[in-house]
Design an enzyme around this catalytic site. Structure first.
Site, PDB file in Angstrom:
ATOM      1  N   GLU A   1      -2.745   4.974   6.944  1.00 18.03           N
ATOM      2  CA  GLU A   1      -3.487   3.749   6.613  1.00 18.03           C
ATOM      3  C   GLU A   1      -3.098   2.607   7.546  1.00 18.03           C
ATOM      4  OE1 GLU A   1      -4.192   4.517   1.829  1.00 18.03           O
ATOM      5  OE2 GLU A   1      -2.475   3.351   2.460  1.00 18.03           O
TER       6      GLU A   1
ATOM      7  N   GLY B   1      -0.823   5.929  -3.060  1.00 20.22           N
ATOM      8  CA  GLY B   1      -1.354   7.285  -2.912  1.00 20.22           C
ATOM      9  C   GLY B   1      -0.655   8.047  -1.794  1.00 20.22           C
TER      10      GLY B   1
ATOM     11  N   LYS C   1       0.856  -1.178   0.000  1.00 24.57           N
ATOM     12  CA  LYS C   1       0.000   0.000   0.000  1.00 24.57           C
ATOM     13  C   LYS C   1       0.904   1.243   0.000  1.00 24.57           C
ATOM     14  CE  LYS C   1      -3.539   0.353   2.577  1.00 24.57           C
ATOM     15  NZ  LYS C   1      -4.153   1.096   1.438  1.00 24.57           N
TER      16      LYS C   1
ATOM     17  N   LYS D   1      -4.838  -6.120  -8.951  1.00 22.63           N
ATOM     18  CA  LYS D   1      -4.068  -6.102  -7.693  1.00 22.63           C
ATOM     19  C   LYS D   1      -3.982  -7.473  -7.023  1.00 22.63           C
ATOM     20  CE  LYS D   1      -4.476  -1.617  -8.314  1.00 22.63           C
ATOM     21  NZ  LYS D   1      -4.933  -0.738  -7.262  1.00 22.63           N
TER      22      LYS D   1
END
Ligand code: 5RP
Length: 248
Positions: free
Chosen positions: A122, A116, A113, A140
Site C-alpha cells: 500500500e 489488513g 494503515k 476512522k
C-alpha cells in the site's frame, strides 16, 4: 493542519457502516478519478470494493484504456472479477491516482494503515501515485493517531527477525504483539511472505508519528511501518447521517 468540509450525496440504500463506506468511496472516485487517468492504484480492505464498484459505473469505454494496479491479493481479485485490466507497479511505477482504505486518519492527514496486513504494498502504491486518497467510514476519522485504532502500529517484519524486532519495539516503549490468524493457529503471513507485529505506543509517542516512523524503519528486519506520514492528499469519510466529511 488539514481543512475539513461536508456535503450530501444521493446514494443507493445501504445500512449503517457499509453505507458510510460506500458513500466515502463514491465521493472519492467522483472527485479524483478523471476520464483521462490511465493508471489507477486500488488499495485493500472492506471499503475498497465500493471504489471498484464506482469505477465500473464510469463505463466500459473509459475503463478499456486503463490499467489497475492492486496492493495485494484481495484487490487483484477485485480488479479481475470486475473485468478491469490488471497492471503492476513494475510496468507502471507512476500511478495517476491511488485510492485506499485507512484504519485511522488524524487532523493533519497522517494515517495508520495495515489492519489488513497490506501496508508494504500500500505504501509503495501511495508513493508511486501522483495523488493518494483514502476512504473510510466515520469511525476512522480522528484528531490524533492511536485513539480510535488502539491495536497499535502495524509493522511488517521478515519472519526470521520477528523476535528481535519485538524486543527492539519493547525497548522503544511499545507493547508489541505478533499478529495471529483468526483461528490463532499461527501468525498472519502477508502477501510478501512476512509476519506482522502490532505495536501500541503511548499517546505522547503517537503524537509524533514522523519521529516514530523513522525510528521503527531503522530497526533491522523491518520491511515497512503502517504509519503514513505526509502521503495522504485527501481523505473521505462517510458519516452516519449520509453526509461526507472531506479532509484535504
Ligand atoms: C489493509 C489496510 C486497509 O486499507 C485498512 O485496514 C482499512 O480497511 P477497511 O476499509 O476494511 O476499514 O490498510 O492493510
Amino acid at each position: 493542519m488539514a481543512s475539513s468540509t461536508s456535503a450530501r450525496l444521493q446514494l443507493p440504500q445501504l445500512d449503517g457502516v457499509e453505507a458510510a463506506k460506500r458513500a466515502a468511496a463514491y465521493a472519492a472516485v467522483d472527485a479524483h478519478v478523471r476520464a483521462e487517468d490511465r493508471v489507477i492504484g486500488i488499495g485493500s480492505g472492506s471499503t475498497v470494493p465500493y471504489v471498484v464498484e464506482r469505477i465500473v459505473q464510469q463505463g466500459k469505454a473509459v475503463n478499456a484504456g486503463r490499467w489497475f494496479v492492486p496492493t495485494g491479493f484481495q484487490s487483484k481479485e477485485l480488479i479481475v472479477h470486475a473485468g478491469l485490466q490488471l497492471g503492476d507497479v513494475d510496468c507502471y511505477p507512476v500511478i495517476d491516482v491511488t485510492i485506499d482504505g485507512a484504519d485511522e486518519v488524524d487532523s493533519a492527514l497522517n494515517a495508520i494503515k495495515g489492519g489488513g496486513a497490506c501496508h508494504l504494498r500500500e505504501k509503495v502504491l501511495a508513493e508511486a501515485a501522483k495523488v493518494f486518497v483514502v476512504v473510510a467510514d466515520y469511525r476512522k476519522n480522528g484528531t490524533a493517531l492511536g485513539q480510535a485504532w488502539t491495536q497499535g502500529v502495524p509493522v511488517e517484519v521478515a519472519e526470521f527477525a520477528y523476535a528481535k524486532v519485538m524486543r527492539d519495539l519493547q525497548r522503544m516503549g511499545g507493547k508489541p504483539v505478533l499478529r495471529m490468524g483468526k483461528a490463532k493457529a499461527g501468525p498472519v503471513v502477508t502477501d510478501n511472505g512476512n509476519f506482522v507485529i502490532d505495536a501500541p505506543f503511548s499517546a505522547e509517542v503517537m503524537a509524533q508519528p514522523r519521529a516514530l516512523l523513522q525510528q521503527i524503519k531503522l530497526l533491522t528486519g523491518v520491511l515497512e511501518v503502517g504509519l503514513f506520514v505526509d502521503v495522504v492528499q485527501a481523505a473521505y469519510f462517510g458519516n452516519q447521517d449520509g453526509t461526507i466529511t472531506t479532509k484535504v
